[in-house]
Design a protein around this motif. Structure first.
Motif, PDB file in Angstrom:
ATOM      1  N   CYS A   1     -15.238  57.069  81.603  1.00  0.00           N
ATOM      2  CA  CYS A   1     -14.509  55.003  82.100  1.00  0.00           C
ATOM      3  C   CYS A   1     -15.072  56.656  83.590  1.00  0.00           C
ATOM      4  O   CYS A   1     -16.269  55.610  84.517  1.00  0.00           O
ATOM      5  CB  CYS A   1     -13.582  54.637  82.349  1.00  0.00           C
ATOM      6  N   VAL A   2     -14.101  56.898  83.963  1.00  0.00           N
ATOM      7  CA  VAL A   2     -13.993  57.267  85.858  1.00  0.00           C
ATOM      8  C   VAL A   2     -15.574  58.022  85.756  1.00  0.00           C
ATOM      9  O   VAL A   2     -16.458  57.939  86.994  1.00  0.00           O
ATOM     10  CB  VAL A   2     -13.163  58.221  85.650  1.00  0.00           C
ATOM     11  N   SER A   3     -16.163  59.266  84.787  1.00  0.00           N
ATOM     12  CA  SER A   3     -17.233  59.829  85.148  1.00  0.00           C
ATOM     13  C   SER A   3     -18.487  59.280  85.102  1.00  0.00           C
ATOM     14  O   SER A   3     -19.554  59.163  85.806  1.00  0.00           O
ATOM     15  CB  SER A   3     -17.177  60.873  84.361  1.00  0.00           C
ATOM     16  N   LEU A   4     -18.533  58.328  84.682  1.00  0.00           N
ATOM     17  CA  LEU A   4     -19.502  57.014  83.974  1.00  0.00           C
ATOM     18  C   LEU A   4     -19.343  56.359  85.439  1.00  0.00           C
ATOM     19  O   LEU A   4     -20.984  56.169  86.322  1.00  0.00           O
ATOM     20  CB  LEU A   4     -20.154  56.097  83.114  1.00  0.00           C
ATOM     21  N   LEU A   5     -18.731  56.138  86.250  1.00  0.00           N
ATOM     22  CA  LEU A   5     -18.756  55.080  87.148  1.00  0.00           C
ATOM     23  C   LEU A   5     -18.402  55.964  88.688  1.00  0.00           C
ATOM     24  O   LEU A   5     -18.787  55.073  89.759  1.00  0.00           O
ATOM     25  CB  LEU A   5     -17.841  54.301  87.488  1.00  0.00           C
ATOM     26  N   SER A   6     -18.266  57.304  88.900  1.00  0.00           N
ATOM     27  CA  SER A   6     -18.492  58.096  90.344  1.00  0.00           C
ATOM     28  C   SER A   6     -19.457  57.756  90.908  1.00  0.00           C
ATOM     29  O   SER A   6     -19.267  57.815  92.221  1.00  0.00           O
ATOM     30  CB  SER A   6     -18.670  59.518  89.601  1.00  0.00           C
TER      31      SER A   6
END
Length: 233
Positions: free
Chosen positions: A95-100
């Motif tokens: 999730c975090v990698s996609l929204l970074s």
């Protein structure tokens, strides 16, 4: 009274079904609009005016696709959940990698504190909950802000926290934000559009997993959302 209640429930079910059919049918043409705008933007010879117009079309298409996705999630049934072993720590990393990139566009940074833990859950739906919470933290935080995503667990529960240092939630809106089609909608700090469906759907998903979702908010310090899930479900 029983007949009226049954008729009302049937009417609600019919309305939900028709809404989902309409949303499903809209997804392809909206996706086509978005793809064509993105393709035309790849042409380096476009004028600045053309690029500005195409960016508006692309952004509108992306917002519309997000709304369609939300409408398709409305009023799903608990028994419709398709559970599988899900590594919650791995899902949070994803999730975090996609929204970074969204955070970086506003000069923000996401800190992730996670552990390894596997649950029987719907990967896609839990991913949707966390993505919605992180996207909201980005949306309602100022440029340069820090967003923290934290996970901790014991033998029976896992607790996920998404904290921002943004604009907070006013007291008069706090009892409305989990309502379907809520009036508690505000633009983001960079003018991002809000539809008001994401948190209502997130609450449905979390409760369908036997969990709870809530928040603490202060206009001076920001907002923290909590997702509490049972380890054994």
């Amino acid at each position: 009274m029983k007949g009226a209640l049954a008729a009302l429930e049937q009417s609600q079910a019919d309305n939900t079904r028709m809404m989902k059919i309409a949303a499903h049918d809209l997804r392809n043409p909206i996706g086509g609009m978005y793809s064509i705008a993105a393709m035309l933007l790849a042409d380096p010879d476009r004028t600045e005016y053309d690029r500005a117009m195409l960016e508006m079309i692309k952004t509108s298409g992306q917002n519309s696709l997000e709304l369609v996705s939300d409408l398709l999630e409305v009023q799903f049934k608990t028994e419709d959940l398709q559970k599988e072993p899900v590594d919650i720590g791995e899902m949070l990393h994803y999730c975090v990698s996609l929204l970074s990139s969204k955070a970086e566009a506003k000069g923000q940074h996401i800190n992730l504190y996670t552990q390894t833990l596997t649950l029987q859950a719907s990967r896609e739906k839990l991913w949707r909950v966390i993505s919605n919470l992180v996207a909201n933290a980005i949306k309602f935080s100022p440029a340069g802000a820090i967003i923290n995503v934290k996970m901790e667990h014991d033998a029976t529960r896992v607790l996920i926290e998404v904290s921002d240092h943004g604009i907070g939630i006013p007291a008069e809106l706090q009892n409305k934000i989990f309502d379907m089609f809520t009036e508690a909608k505000r633009p983001g700090t960079a003018g991002e559009q809000a539809f008001g469906l994401g948190l209502a759907i997130s609450k449905q998903i979390v409760e369908a997993h036997g969990g709870k979702i809530w928040f603490e908010s202060d206009l001076a310090r920001g907002t923290t959302f909590f997702v509490d899930l049972p380890v054994l479900n």
